[in-house]
Design an enzyme around this catalytic site. Structure first.
Site: not given
Length: 302
Positions: A150, A278, A246, A243, A174, A269
Site C-alpha cells: 500500500r 482486488y 499494488r 494503488h 491497516k 488482507h
C-alpha cells in the site's frame, strides 16, 4: 392525481422540509420526485393510505425499482426519502413505527480497480536515468509492484525495517497490523542502488527508507505525483497511481500461481473476500479450486 389520503401527508412533509428543516430547493425537489413515484406505485398496488404500508410493501417498492432498471444509488435515495417521510409520520403520531427502517437498498457494486498488464508494467519500470531521484522513483515503483505494498506502507518503511540480505521487509498495514513481505529480483536490485545514493540526500537523523529531495520522509502526495509523471514520461496509456501497482501485483501473482490464500497474505488482507475483489477472481475459478482441493468434493473413483 394522488388520492387525498396519500397526498395530504406528503404536502405536510414538504412544508416541514421547507420551513423547519430549511433544505435547499434542489433537495426538496428530489424528495418530492422520489415520494411521488412511490405514491404512484402504491396506487397501482391498490394501497389507499400510508397506514396500510408495511415492510412487505416497502420491499415490493424496492423490488419494482430494481426490475425497472433503477441504479443502486437511485434506489438507495428513494428508500432514504421514504424512511425520512415515515419518520416524520411517526413523529406526527400518524404511524406507530417506521416500516422502511429494516429494508436496505442493494449494495452498490464496487468498481474493480484497473491493473496494468505485464507489458505496460515493463514499459513503466524501464527507467534507466542516472539522476538520484529517478533511481529513487524506480526503486519505489519496483518495490510497490514487487511486494504489493500500500502507499502508506511504502512511505512508512524505515531503514531498520528492510533487509537486503534476507530479501524481506517489515511493514505496518491497516489496523497497525505488522507483516513481513518478501521482495527479490529487480525490486531488490533497485532498492540497493537507491541505498548507495540515499545518504547523500537524506538528513542525518532521518530514518525513512525513501526521502524527498529535501532529505525528509517522502509524502504520499509526492509519491502519487511522481508516479503519475513517470506514467506520462514512459508513455503508458493509462493514468498511473500507486494503488494500480499494488493491484497489478495481486492480479499477476494470482494469474501465475492461482494461490488466493498466499496472495491474501502478501497483500495483508484481513478477509479473503477483499482479495477476491482486488484480483478479479471469478466464481468459476473458485469452484474449480474447491472441486480439486476439498476432500469431500473430489469425485470418487467408481
Amino acid at each position: 392525481m394522488l388520492p387525498r389520503n396519500l397526498e395530504q401527508p406528503l404536502e405536510r412533509f414538504y412544508e416541514y422540509l421547507r420551513s423547519e428543516r430549511e433544505l435547499s430547493l434542489h433537495t426538496q425537489q428530489n424528495y418530492k420526485r422520489q415520494l411521488t413515484r412511490i405514491a404512484e406505485q402504491l396506487m397501482e398496488l391498490k394501497v389507499e393510505s400510508w397506514q396500510q404500508v408495511d415492510a412487505g410493501w416497502v420491499r415490493q417498492i424496492a423490488s419494482k425499482g430494481m426490475r425497472d432498471g433503477l441504479k443502486a444509488s437511485s434506489l438507495a435515495m428513494r428508500l432514504s426519502a421514504l424512511r425520512s417521510f415515515f419518520d416524520f409520520l411517526v413523529h406526527q403520531n400518524v404511524l406507530k413505527a417506521n416500516p422502511a427502517k429494516g429494508v436496505a437498498a442493494p449494495r452498490k457494486s464496487r468498481p474493480l480497480p484497473k491493473n496494468l498488464d505485464v507489458d505496460e508494467m515493463n514499459q513503466l519500470l524501464d527507467v534507466n536515468e542516472d539522476d538520484p531521484l529517478a533511481i529513487r522513483d524506480r526503486a519505489m515503483m519496483e518495490l510497490m509492484y514487487g511486494a504489493g505494498l500500500r502507499l502508506s506502507e511504502l512511505v512508512g518503511i524505515d531503514l531498520r525495517n528492510i533487509s537486503l540480505s534476507k530479501g524481506d521487509l517489515r511493514v505496518i498495514g491497516k489496523g497497525d497490523k505488522e507483516r513481513i513481505v518478501p521482495f527479490s529480483g529487480l525490486a531488490r536490485e533497485w532498492v540497493a542502488k537507491w541505498l548507495k545514493l540515499r545518504d547523500s540526500i537524506a538528513q542525518a537523523d532521518e530514518q525513512a527508507l525513501f526521502v524527498s529531495k529535501l532529505g525528509h520522509r517522502i509524502s504520499t502526495r509526492n509519491v502519487q505525483k511522481r508516479m503519475a509523471e513517470w506514467g506520462q514520461k514512459q508513455a503508458v496509456s493509462s493514468h498511473i497511481n500507486p494503488h494500480k501497482l499494488r493491484h497489478s501485483f495481486a492480479t499477476h501473482m494470482l494469474e501465475s500461481s492461482g494461490d488466493l490464500r498466499a496472495v491474501q497474505e502478501l497483500l495483508g488482507h484481513a478477509n479473503l473476500s477483499t482479495t477476491q475483489i482486488y484480483t478479479h477472481l471469478d466464481f468459476q475459478h473458485l469452484a474449480k479450486v474447491y472441486d480439486e482441493a476439498h476432500p469431500r468434493a473430489k469425485k470418487r473413483n467408481k
